[in-house]
Design an enzyme around this catalytic site. Structure first.
Site, PDB file in Angstrom:
ATOM      1  N   CYS A 516     -28.493  -6.267  -5.387  1.00  0.00           N
ATOM      2  CA  CYS A 516     -29.447  -7.330  -5.688  1.00  0.00           C
ATOM      3  C   CYS A 516     -30.747  -6.707  -6.168  1.00  0.00           C
ATOM      4  CB  CYS A 516     -29.711  -8.190  -4.457  1.00  0.00           C
ATOM      5  SG  CYS A 516     -28.252  -9.030  -3.819  1.00  0.00           S
ATOM      6  N   HIS A 641     -32.694   6.864 -21.219  1.00  0.00           N
ATOM      7  CA  HIS A 641     -31.388   6.637 -20.594  1.00  0.00           C
ATOM      8  C   HIS A 641     -30.967   5.195 -20.808  1.00  0.00           C
ATOM      9  CE1 HIS A 641     -28.024   6.633 -17.895  1.00  0.00           C
ATOM     10  NE2 HIS A 641     -28.558   5.658 -17.191  1.00  0.00           N
ATOM     11  N   CYS A 643     -27.627   2.624 -19.681  1.00  0.00           N
ATOM     12  CA  CYS A 643     -26.375   2.515 -18.932  1.00  0.00           C
ATOM     13  C   CYS A 643     -25.737   1.157 -19.172  1.00  0.00           C
ATOM     14  CB  CYS A 643     -26.596   2.750 -17.442  1.00  0.00           C
ATOM     15  SG  CYS A 643     -27.738   1.637 -16.637  1.00  0.00           S
ATOM     16  N   HIS A 694     -21.106   4.467  -9.744  1.00  0.00           N
ATOM     17  CA  HIS A 694     -20.963   3.186  -9.052  1.00  0.00           C
ATOM     18  C   HIS A 694     -19.759   3.160  -8.122  1.00  0.00           C
ATOM     19  CE1 HIS A 694     -23.364   2.371 -12.684  1.00  0.00           C
ATOM     20  NE2 HIS A 694     -24.062   1.648 -11.843  1.00  0.00           N
TER      21      HIS A 694
END
Length: 764
Positions: A516, A641, A643, A694
Site C-alpha cells: 500500500c 530507474h 520498473c 518482488h
C-alpha cells in the site's frame, strides 16, 4: 428517477486490515480461516457503506485477496500450467504462490493497470488454455451479500480486456483465438448469476478506451452478441478515456447499458446520447474515481438535469471508475489542515457525493444544504493564499531551453565519466533501498509520535546506513547506496520537505498485493526551501572509498504517485517539481557526490491511453526530467530507474531523457525489454534487472549470468550495468544478501569469461 452505484470500492480496509491479514498468513502466524474471516468482514463493511449512503446497488466482485485479474484467472481456470495447480481446488496458499513465486517457479509477471499506479498479474495463456472453470469465490461473495438482503450488482473484468492484457509465451500464438472458448465460460458464469437471482452484471471493458485493432473490435462485437443475451442485464463499463468511436457498435449489441468516464472524457457524451437505443441505460461516471478533490456538485447537477430529462430512469449516477484508486475515508484524518480537508473527498465521501447528486435531481430543496457546503469549500480553495506562490510563479516563467540540456553530448560525457569514475566492466549496483527492518520502522514511528528525539533518531538512521554500507562492501558491489533507511516512501519522503505538499495519516491506496502507498497531496505551488538528502548522502559517502549514489525521485514520478491539484495543467506542476529536484541535484554534486540517480519508475504510466495524445505528454515529461538533471558537470553521472515499464514503443523519448545510465525491470519478462533497446540502438548505458525483487525466491548465480549473457547479445558489455529489478525495501536481509552475492558472482564470472574470450581473440 436516477439510480446510483459505484464501479468498485477499495478492498484493503480503512486501517489496511487486508494487508496485515495477508502478511500474517504469509509468515505462517495465522491460517486461511483467519484471512477469510478478515476478508468477509471487510466485504460486509464496504457493502454496508454503500447501502448506508443510499446507493441503489452494492457492488460485489471488486474484492480480491491479491489482484482482480488473478481472481478472474482463478475463476476461469486459466492458471499458468508451470505451477501445476488444480484451478477448481485452488487454495489461498497456492493463489499467493502464483502472485509471489515459490522455490520452483518465479511469480507471474506484474505490470501497470492501464495508466494507474495499480499493478495486476498478467495472465499466461496458450493453445492449451481451456477455461474449464476454477474456484468460485465470486459466487460465495454474492451469497454473502444476498444473505444480507443487499441489492447485488456483480462486477467482472470483461473477456476482451482480459485477453488484451494477457500474454502468451508461445511464439506466433494469437490470444484472440481463445475468445470462443472464453465466451462460453463467461456465458456459463452469467447464466449462473441469473440463476442466483442477479438482474444486472457489470462487465468492465476499459480496453475499449485504448487503440484496439480492427480484429479485436470485431471480436468484441461477436462476444457481446452472445453475452448480451444471457438472461442477465449487462452494464458494459468503460473508463479512463473516451470510447465514443465505439458508440454505434455498442448500440447495435444486446447490452442493456453502458458506463462512461465523464471525468476523463466528458467530450464523449454527445456521441453516446446520439447512438444509444431507447431501452439502454446510461451510467454517467461524473465523480472522479482517481483523484481526491471534492467535486463541484452544483455544476454536475446542471449537466445531469438534461440527461435526466432525456433518459429518466435509464440514467445511473456513479464515479468515473472504481474507487480502488483513492483512500477509504477522511474520518481517520485528524491532523490534516481543516481547510484542505474540506476540499477533499475519499471513497466513502464519494459515495455521499453520488447520493447527493441523485437527491438533487429528485428533491432539489433537500439537497440544497449539501450543495451549499460544497460551494463554500470550493470557493475557499479558489481564494486560498496557500495555493499560489509568487516566488515559484516567477521562477517557472524564467525557465529557458538551455536549462534542459547537459553541457556536452553523451559520447563526450561518457568518456569523461569513465576517466573520473574508474569502474570495471559490468559494474554492479543496487537500485536504492535496502530492507526496512522492524527496528527501522519502529524508530521512525517513535520519532513521528514524538517519543524519540531528533538527535537519537538521526543516530539510529546513521547506524542503519553504516550497516548497509558495510554489507555492500562485503558483498563486493562497485557503486553503493545509503539504503534509504530514513525514507518511508520514495515520494512521501521528498514531498514532506517541499512546499505545496500535504500528507494524510491514513490515506492508503493499494499498489499491488499487500503493498500500500500513501500518496501525498499536491495542493499548491511546489518549492524546495532547503536541501533534502545532501547531509545523509554526504555521511554515507564518508563511510566508504567506493562511489556512493545520490538517490532522488524524479519529477514525473513525484507527479504520478501523488494526488495532483486539478486547477492547473499537470505539465505546469511537473515543471515546478523539476526545478525543486534540479536544486537538489546541484547541491549533491557540490557535496562531492559523483553519481546521482533520479528515479522515474512512473514515466510510462503517465502516457495517455490513446497514442494520438502521446506526443504532447512525452514532450513535457522528458523536458521535466532533463531540467531536473541538466544542472551538473559532464563528469557527474546521472542515472534513472524505471520498473514495471513496457516502453519499447517510446524509446525515442527514453533516449531524449539523456540519462547517462538507465536501469530497468527485465527479469520477469526474460530480458524481452532489451530487444527494443537493441533494435533502437539505444546510445547510453543500461542496467537490465537480473533478478525479481518482488519474490522471496533467491535466483542462482548461473541463472543471472545467463540473463546477462542474453543481454550482451543485444547491448555491448561495455554499456551494461548489473543490478536487481527494483529497490529492496520489502525484502529481508538474508534473502537480499544471498541474491546480491549471487549477482556479484555472476558479474565477476561473466567479466572473466569476456576477458578470456578477448584474450583468445588477440592471440588467434
Amino acid at each position: 428517477m436516477a439510480r446510483t452505484h459505484i464501479p468498485g470500492f477499495p478492498r484493503i480496509g480503512a486501517q489496511r486490515e487486508l494487508k496485515f491479514a495477508q502478511e500474517s498468513f504469509w509468515r505462517g502466524e495465522s491460517g486461511e480461516p483467519h484471512l477469510r474471516g478478515v476478508a468477509r468482514e471487510l466485504r460486509a463493511r464496504h457493502w454496508q457503506l454503500q447501502q448506508d449512503a443510499g446507493l441503489d446497488f452494492v457492488t460485489v466482485g471488486d474484492f480480491a485477496y491479491y489482484d482482480q485479474m488473478l481472481n478472474l484467472s482463478a475463476l476461469l481456470g486459466a492458471l499458468p500450467q508451470r505451477f501445476g495447480f488444480e484451478p477448481k481446488t485452488l487454495s489461498l496458499a497456492e493463489y499467493y504462490e502464483l502472485a509471489r513465486g515459490n522455490a520452483a517457479q518465479p511469480a507471474m509477471e506484474m505490470t501497470k493497470w492501464f495508466d494507474t499506479n495499480y499493478h495486476y498479474l498478467v495472465p499466461e495463456l496458450g493453445p492449451q488454455t481451456s477455461f474449464d472453470g476454477g474456484v468460485e469465490w465470486l459466487f460465495e461473495e454474492i451469497d454473502e451479500a444476498l444473505a444480507l438482503n443487499l441489492p447485488v450488482k456483480p462486477v467482472l473484468i470483461g473477456p476482451i480486456t482480459y485477453l488484451w492484457l494477457s500474454k502468451s509465451h508461445v511464439a506466433g500464438f494469437d490470444r484472440l483465438s481463445l475468445l470462443p472458448k472464453l465466451v462460453i465460460r463467461y456465458a456459463r458464469l452469467l447464466d449462473k448469476l441469473r440463476q442466483s437471482g442477479i438482474e444486472w452484471v457489470q462487465l468492465d471493458e476499459p480496453a475499449l478506451c485504448v487503440d484496439l485493432p480492427a480484429e479485436w473490435l470485431d471480436a468484441f462485437s461477436a462476444a457481446y452478441e452472445v453475452l448480451g443475451t444471457s438472461g442477465v442485464k449487462v452494464l458494459l463499463a468503460t473508463y479512463f478515456e473516451s470510447a465514443a468511436e465505439h458508440a454505434p457498435r455498442v448500440a447495435a449489441l444486446p447490452v442493456a447499458g453502458v458506463h462512461l468516464d465523464l471525468v476523463r472524457a466528458p467530450q464523449q457524451l454527445d456521441a453516446w446520447r446520439a447512438a444509444l437505443p431507447a431501452h439502454a441505460v446510461l451510467s454517467a461516471g461524473v465523480i472522479d474515481g482517481r483523484n481526491i478533490w471534492r467535486a463541484d456538485l452544483g455544476e454536475i447537477v446542471e449537466s445531469l438535469q438534461s440527461l435526466q430529462a432525456e433518459f429518466g430512469e435509464r440514467l445511473w449516477i456513479a464515479p468515473s471508475c472504481s474507487l480502488l484508486h483513492v483512500p477509504v475515508s477522511l474520518d481517520a484524518e485528524k491532523k490534516l489542515d481543516a481547510d484542505l480537508k474540506s476540499w477533499l473527498a475519499f471513497a466513502t465521501e464519494k459515495l455521499a457525493e453520488v447520493a447527493t447528486l441523485a437527491l438533487a435531481l429528485r428533491d432539489p430543496a433537500a439537497a440544497e444544504p449539501a450543495l451549499a457546503a460544497t460551494d463554500r469549500a470550493l470557493e475557499a480553495r479558489r481564494r486560498s493564499s496557500a495555493v499560489v506562490n509568487a516566488l515559484v510563479q516567477k521562477r517557472v516563467a524564467a525557465v529557458s531551453s538551455a536549462m534542459a540540456e547537459r553541457q556536452s553530448p553523451f559520447a563526450e560525457r561518457n568518456r569523461l565519466q569513465r576517466e573520473a569514475l574508474g569502474l570495471p566492466l559490468l559494474p554492479t549496483t543496487t537500485i536504492g533501498s535496502f530492507p526496512q527492518t522492524a527496528a527501522i520502522r519502529q524508530a521512525r514511528a517513535a520519532y513521528k509520535r514524538g517519543e524519540l528525539r531528533a538527535l537519537d533518531y538521526l543516530q539510529r538512521m546513521r547506524t542503519e546506513i553504516e550497516i548497509a554500507v558495510r554489507k555492500q562492501e562485503e558483498l563486493g558491489l562497485d557503486v553503493l547506496v545509503h539504503g534509504e533507511a530514513e525514507r518511508n516512501d520514495m515520494v512521501e519522503y521528498f514531498g514532506e520537505q517541499l512546499w505545496g505538499y500535504a500528507f494524510t495519516e491514513n490515506g492508503w491506496v493499494q499498489s499491488y498485493g499487500s503493498r500500500c502507498v500513501k500518496p501525498p497531496i499536491i495542493y499548491g505551488d511546489v518549492y524546495r526551501p532547503e536541501p533534502m538528502t545532501v547531509e545523509t548522502t554526504r555521511y554515507a559517502q564518508s563511510l566508504t572509498q567506493r562511489l556512493m549514489k545520490g538517490m532522488l525521485t524524479g519529477p514525473v514520478t513525484m507527479l504520478q504517485w501523488s494526488f495532483v491539484r486539478d486547477d492547473q495543467p499537470r505539465s505546469t506542476t511537473a515543471l515546478q517539481l523539476a526545478l525543486a529536484i534540479r536544486d537538489e541535484v546541484v547541491d549533491l554534486e557540490k557535496a562531492g557526490i559523483r553519481i546521482i540517480q533520479i528515479d522515474e519508475p512512473a514515466f510510462r504510466e503517465g502516457l495517455p491511453l490513446r497514442r494520438a495524445d502521446w506526443a504532447a505528454y512525452l514532450e513535457w515529461a522528458t523536458r521535466a526530467f532533463r531540467i531536473s538533471a541538466a544542472g551538473v558537470a559532464d563528469q557527474t553521472q546521472i542515472h534513472t530507474h524505471m520498473c514495471y515499464s513496457e516502453f519499447n514503443d517510446i524509446l525515442p523519448s527514453i533516449a531524449a531523457m539523456d540519462a547517462d545510465v538507465i536501469t530497468i525491470e527485465t527479469s520477469r519478462s526474460a530480458m524481452e525489454l532489451l530487444d527494443g533497446f537493441g533494435a533502437f540502438a539505444y546510445p547510453n548505458e543500461i542496467g537490465p534487472g537480473v533478478y525479481d525483487i518482488h519474490s522471496p525466491r533467491v535466483p542462482g548465480a548461473d541463472a543471472m549470468q545467463r540473463l546477462l549473457e542474453r543481454a550482451c547479445e543485444v547491448i555491448p558489455a561495455e554499456r551494461l550495468w548489473v543490478n536487481p529489478d527494483c529497490g529492496l525495501k520489502t525484502r529481508g536481509w538474508p534473502e537480499t544478501e544471498a541474491a546480491l552475492a549471487n549477482m556479484v558472482r555472476a558479474a565477476k564470472a561473466l567479466r572473466a569469461k569476456l576477458a578470456a574470450r578477448q584474450a583468445d581473440e588477440l592471440t588467434a
